[in-house]
Write a protein that holds these residues in place. Sequence first.
Motif, PDB file in Angstrom:
ATOM      1  N   PRO A  31       0.845  -1.202   0.000  1.00  0.00           N
ATOM      2  CA  PRO A  31       0.000   0.000   0.000  1.00  0.00           C
ATOM      3  C   PRO A  31       0.879   1.251   0.000  1.00  0.00           C
ATOM      4  CG  PRO A  31      -0.648  -1.516   1.748  1.00  0.00           C
ATOM      5  CD  PRO A  31       0.618  -2.032   1.172  1.00  0.00           C
ATOM      6  N   GLN A  32       0.463   2.263  -0.764  1.00  0.00           N
ATOM      7  CA  GLN A  32       1.212   3.516  -0.827  1.00  0.00           C
ATOM      8  C   GLN A  32       0.397   4.605  -0.143  1.00  0.00           C
ATOM      9  OE1 GLN A  32       2.442   4.451  -4.803  1.00  0.00           O
ATOM     10  NE2 GLN A  32       3.238   2.396  -5.172  1.00  0.00           N
ATOM     11  N   TYR A 123      -4.179   2.556  -2.150  1.00  0.00           N
ATOM     12  CA  TYR A 123      -4.444   2.459  -0.713  1.00  0.00           C
ATOM     13  C   TYR A 123      -4.615   0.999  -0.302  1.00  0.00           C
ATOM     14  CZ  TYR A 123      -6.209   3.570   3.899  1.00  0.00           C
ATOM     15  OH  TYR A 123      -6.360   3.657   5.262  1.00  0.00           O
ATOM     16  N   GLU A 124      -5.384   0.248  -1.091  1.00  0.00           N
ATOM     17  CA  GLU A 124      -5.649  -1.157  -0.794  1.00  0.00           C
ATOM     18  C   GLU A 124      -5.430  -1.990  -2.058  1.00  0.00           C
ATOM     19  OE1 GLU A 124      -5.797  -4.213   1.083  1.00  0.00           O
ATOM     20  OE2 GLU A 124      -6.324  -2.497   2.337  1.00  0.00           O
ATOM     21  N   PRO A 125      -4.216  -2.535  -2.254  1.00  0.00           N
ATOM     22  CA  PRO A 125      -3.892  -3.258  -3.495  1.00  0.00           C
ATOM     23  C   PRO A 125      -4.806  -4.440  -3.810  1.00  0.00           C
ATOM     24  CG  PRO A 125      -1.906  -2.752  -2.270  1.00  0.00           C
ATOM     25  CD  PRO A 125      -3.055  -2.388  -1.385  1.00  0.00           C
ATOM     26  N   SER A 126      -5.502  -4.974  -2.814  1.00  0.00           N
ATOM     27  CA  SER A 126      -6.391  -6.117  -3.070  1.00  0.00           C
ATOM     28  C   SER A 126      -7.616  -5.711  -3.893  1.00  0.00           C
ATOM     29  CB  SER A 126      -6.842  -6.743  -1.752  1.00  0.00           C
ATOM     30  OG  SER A 126      -7.576  -5.809  -0.993  1.00  0.00           O
ATOM     31  N   LEU A 127      -7.909  -4.410  -3.962  1.00  0.00           N
ATOM     32  CA  LEU A 127      -9.060  -3.928  -4.746  1.00  0.00           C
ATOM     33  C   LEU A 127      -8.739  -3.806  -6.229  1.00  0.00           C
ATOM     34  CD1 LEU A 127     -10.285  -1.070  -2.372  1.00  0.00           C
ATOM     35  CD2 LEU A 127     -11.114  -3.425  -2.488  1.00  0.00           C
ATOM     36  N   LEU A 131     -11.359  -3.343  -9.714  1.00  0.00           N
ATOM     37  CA  LEU A 131     -11.338  -2.064 -10.424  1.00  0.00           C
ATOM     38  C   LEU A 131     -10.832  -2.234 -11.851  1.00  0.00           C
ATOM     39  CD1 LEU A 131      -9.966   0.134  -7.521  1.00  0.00           C
ATOM     40  CD2 LEU A 131     -12.258   0.266  -8.506  1.00  0.00           C
ATOM     41  N   LYS A 132      -9.842  -3.097 -12.033  1.00  0.00           N
ATOM     42  CA  LYS A 132      -9.283  -3.322 -13.366  1.00  0.00           C
ATOM     43  C   LYS A 132     -10.294  -4.042 -14.253  1.00  0.00           C
ATOM     44  CE  LYS A 132      -5.066  -4.884 -15.623  1.00  0.00           C
ATOM     45  NZ  LYS A 132      -4.879  -3.671 -16.413  1.00  0.00           N
TER      46      LYS A 132
END
Length: 163
Positions: A31-32, A123-127, A131-132
């Motif tokens: 997460p960034q 914020y939450e890479p699992s999302l 989204l993609k």
Amino acid sequence: MADEIKSLGELDVAAGGDAAVAEAPATPREPQRDALGRSYATGKRKDAVARVWIKPGSGKVTVNGKDMDAYFARPVLQMILRQPFQVASVEGEFDVMATVKGGGLSGQAGAVKHGISKALQLYEPSLRGALKAAGFLTRDSRVVERKKYGKAKARKSFQFSKR
């Protein structure tokens, strides 16, 4: 010809390599977030550019210092801004602060949507997968074609007169 190679595995062994190719383990994305716990992303559509910050909160969306309902008065544009949260099923969990410049209202709404989507996946890479799959992480690259000299518009010619 007694030493014929009949498969790719045998070819690899004959070449001196291992039969099983070792795959590099996929490292999970980190997460960034900044020091204030926010994620930042830039969204673009047509000539509009949006700078978007998201942080955990109550679902308040602020665009150029105004509430989303005041800035984007049309319900369709408000719906466009809500789409990334609905797809990621995190409605009401993040506060959004966006500044947007250029283009018209429709392009600005698309730019903010693009920025929200990018910031959510940072914020939450699992999302990212959801989204993609919905196509929200891809920038809509269509822009207005420039006007050419000797033409009325980008492609329209002046009226032809035979006499």
